[in-house]
Each structure stands twice: as C-alpha cells, then as structure tokens.
Design an enzyme around this catalytic site. Structure first.
Site, PDB file in Angstrom:
ATOM      1  CD  GLU A  40       4.952   8.394  -6.180  1.00  0.00           C
ATOM      2  OE1 GLU A  40       5.496   8.283  -7.288  1.00  0.00           O
ATOM      3  OE2 GLU A  40       4.653   7.444  -5.464  1.00  0.00           O
ATOM      4  N   GLY A  48      11.070   1.144  -5.668  1.00  0.00           N
ATOM      5  CA  GLY A  48      10.793  -0.289  -5.532  1.00  0.00           C
ATOM      6  C   GLY A  48      11.443  -1.152  -6.596  1.00  0.00           C
ATOM      7  CB  THR A 103       6.567  -0.839  -1.469  1.00  0.00           C
ATOM      8  OG1 THR A 103       5.994  -2.123  -1.197  1.00  0.00           O
ATOM      9  CG2 THR A 103       7.572  -0.488  -0.395  1.00  0.00           C
ATOM     10  NE  ARG A 110       1.003   2.852  -9.093  1.00  0.00           N
ATOM     11  CZ  ARG A 110       2.056   2.079  -9.380  1.00  0.00           C
ATOM     12  NH1 ARG A 110       2.956   1.805  -8.449  1.00  0.00           N
ATOM     13  NH2 ARG A 110       2.224   1.609 -10.602  1.00  0.00           N
ATOM     14  CG  HIS A 131       7.575   5.097  -7.105  1.00  0.00           C
ATOM     15  ND1 HIS A 131       6.299   5.497  -7.442  1.00  0.00           N
ATOM     16  CD2 HIS A 131       7.619   3.765  -7.365  1.00  0.00           C
ATOM     17  CE1 HIS A 131       5.619   4.452  -7.887  1.00  0.00           C
ATOM     18  NE2 HIS A 131       6.394   3.389  -7.843  1.00  0.00           N
TER      19      HIS A 131
HETATM   20  C1  DGY Z   1       5.182  -0.611 -10.653  1.00  0.00           C
HETATM   21  O1  DGY Z   1       5.719  -1.392 -11.440  1.00  0.00           O
HETATM   22  O2  DGY Z   1       3.956  -0.501 -10.586  1.00  0.00           O
HETATM   23  C2  DGY Z   1       6.070   0.193  -9.768  1.00  0.00           C
HETATM   24  O3  DGY Z   1       5.408   1.070  -8.952  1.00  0.00           O
HETATM   25  C3  DGY Z   1       7.103   0.938 -10.593  1.00  0.00           C
HETATM   26  O4  DGY Z   1       8.171   0.161 -10.644  1.00  0.00           O
END
Ligand code: DGY
Length: 324
Positions: free
Chosen positions: A271, A291, A240, A242, A289
């Site tokens: 992506e 999260g 979760t 990159r 994506h």
């Molecule tokens: C971040 O904040 O880096 C997430 O991947 C996007 O919410």
C-alpha cells in the site's frame, strides 16, 4: 508525570474529542499541515515524548523508542492491527503498547460484505460500463452475477471481525466454516452454526473465502499460488485484514487464468500501490483500505487510543493494551 506536564505526539490528525482526552494529561503535538511524516521527521518529533498516538503507517521499532528516549511510556495505535509495531522491543523497555479492538468490528464487517456484493453482483463493473457511456440494454442474460443463498463462507480467523462477517452471511442464507489458531467457543459455533475445518479443507469447500487473521510471520502469504489453486474455480476471495496475507502477484495470475472467480480487496501488499494485474481486471472489487473509515468508527478508534495513552500517563490500567 515526573519532570513536567508531559508531551504526546500524534502522528496524524485525530478528531477533537480524542485530542481533548489527551489534553487532560499532556501537551499534544501533531504535524501541521496534517501529513504522513517521514521516519526522520517522526523521530525528531518524538524526542522527549511521554506517549505517542500512531497509525498503521508509522514504523514503531527500536529506532522509534530510541528517538523518543527514556520518558516514553505508551504507544497507542489507532488500529486493531499492530503488525507495524515491534511489541517486544517496546514492552522490553517498559513501554505499554495499545490498540483499538472492538470499536471497528461492525464497520469492517460491513465493508467486507460490501466488497462481496460488489464482486459477486458485478456492481463496479456495471458502474464502469455506464460511466463509459457504453450502449447497453436489459436482457435475461445481461451481466449475470453469483448469488449467495446456500453458498459456503469460509472465515480464516474467527475473531470479532470474522464473527461479524459470519453473522451478516447467515442473514444472507450462507453456511459458515472457519479455520483459525484455536477452536472458537461452543456458543460462537452454535450462534453461527459454524464448522471448524483445516485451512486446506476450508479452501476446498468454500464458495467465498474471507480473511480476518492478523498479519504475522505465520500468515504472511498464507494465500499463495498453492492456496489459490486449492480453491474452487467458482470461488471468491475477500481480504480486509492486511495485504501481505495474500501473495498479490499470485492472486493477479489466479484471477487472470480462472483459477478463482473473483476477489474483493480493501488492503494491498505494498500500500498504497496496487498490483497492475488487479487494476485491469473486472472480476476484482477494490477499495483503498476503507474498512474502518466511517466518521463514527474513526472517532471511536481515536478516542479509545487517546484513553489508552491517558490511562498509562495517569498510572492506571489502559482499556485495550496489546497482550503478548
Ligand atoms: C485496523 O484497524 O487494523 C485497520 O486496518 C485500519 O482501520
């Protein structure tokens, strides 16, 4: 601000509460209708901007700074990760770079755990079965999954999000091991009963490996074919953070040939593309994506980004600058 009211470019629509913060210090521009700007459109919009609120999809580099020109003082991303930003290129020109740590920790940890439960308890697979109207009946061996109680969770990167995932895992009866650039403070280790290991040790020991390190030159493809081969064949991988932290082609092969048992993925190497080898597998839980994608969290992130911009344009210290 010298020479006029100032102008802030916001590359994607943000909640009104965050716009209000920006309007206290500047005129605010965003694309109408809301859309991802091409690099050319972005650069044209930046001309003469004092500040910018960007997302992880906007390349922020020398060309970005050139396009904005010498008034540019701050770039705030609505994200904790800033691998899309060439920080030295910006700070070298005296431009402050800011991000949004802290406010998305719990949402991202929740989503990580959702993916873990989805893949270990075969929730997506079960839903696909029902939606396809395939006949089924309850029996004692039907769609058995994997329990978490007593299993070991290996956290790669025990920062705020890694710790929040570990706390959830403790509530599920899991043991915690971790690896990272540096050892966690003693009180964090004590709270989570977390044991530090080398990456190799963690991969060999863990029943679930969860990635929470930032994407950097060192972590790109950290999980490659060799790392996957070092995991247990019964283990699950969660990503979760990159996409490029994992070699997606190698992961698709590892899932197909049983090198590991399954994966839960919220992020992807290219992506919004997803490797076709992942799309066709039932032992992968996928999310686009998501999260930090709750109303509460995105509002908090955008408002924090706006406060970072407003602080710099007022000449005060921003709450969450990127420190490099
Ligand atoms: C971040 O904040 O880096 C997430 O991947 C996007 O919410």
């Amino acid at each position: 601000m010298a020479g006029g009211p100032g102008r802030v470019v916001v590359t994607r629509r943000i909640p009104d509460a965050a716009v209000d913060v920006l309007r206290e210090v500047a005129d605010v521009w965003w694309p109408e209708p809301d859309r991802q700007l091409t690099v050319g459109e972005l650069h044209a919009a930046l001309d003469g901007a004092d500040g910018a609120v960007v997302t992880l999809r906007d390349p922020v580099d020398e060309a970005f700074a050139d396009a904005a020109g010498e008034r540019l003082r701050v770039v705030a991303t609505v994200a904790v990760g800033y691998d899309n930003i060439d920080v030295p290129a910006l700070t070298g020109r005296g431009v402050t770079v800011a991000h949004t740590p802290g406010v998305l920790t719990e949402a991202t940890a929740d989503l990580t755990f959702g993916l873990l439960l989805s893949v270990t308890r075969r929730l997506g697979e079960g839903e696909r079965l029902l939606r396809s109207r395939t006949p089924w009946e309850f029996h004692l061996g039907f769609m058995l999954g994997t329990g978490l109680q007593g299993k070991t969770l290996g956290i790669v990167g025990l920062g705020q999000i890694g710790r929040a995932v570990a706390r959830r895992a403790r509530a599920f009866g899991m043991e915690i091991v971790y690896t990272g650039r540096r050892r966690a403070p003693a009180d964090v280790e004590a709270e989570l009963d977390a044991r530090p290991l080398s990456l190799d040790g963690l991969l060999a020991t863990s029943d679930v490996v969860s990635l929470h390190c930032p994407l950097t030159a060192e972590t790109r493809h950290l999980i490659d074919a060799d790392a996957l081969a070092a995991m247990k064949p019964t283990a699950f991988l969660l990503n979760t953070t990159r996409g490029p932290v994992v070699d997606e082609g190698a992961l698709a092969r590892a899932l197909a040939d049983g090198t590991i048992a399954g994966a839960g993925l919220d992020v992807f190497e290219r992506e919004p593309e997803v490797h076709p080898g992942l799309l066709e597998r039932d032992n992968v839980a996928l999310a686009p994506h998501l999260g930090s994608a709750t109303v509460e969290t995105r509002t908090a992130m955008a408002t924090l980004a706006a406060r970072n911009v407003a602080a710099v344009l007022r000449g005060t210290t921003p709450p969450t600058p990127v420190r490099k």
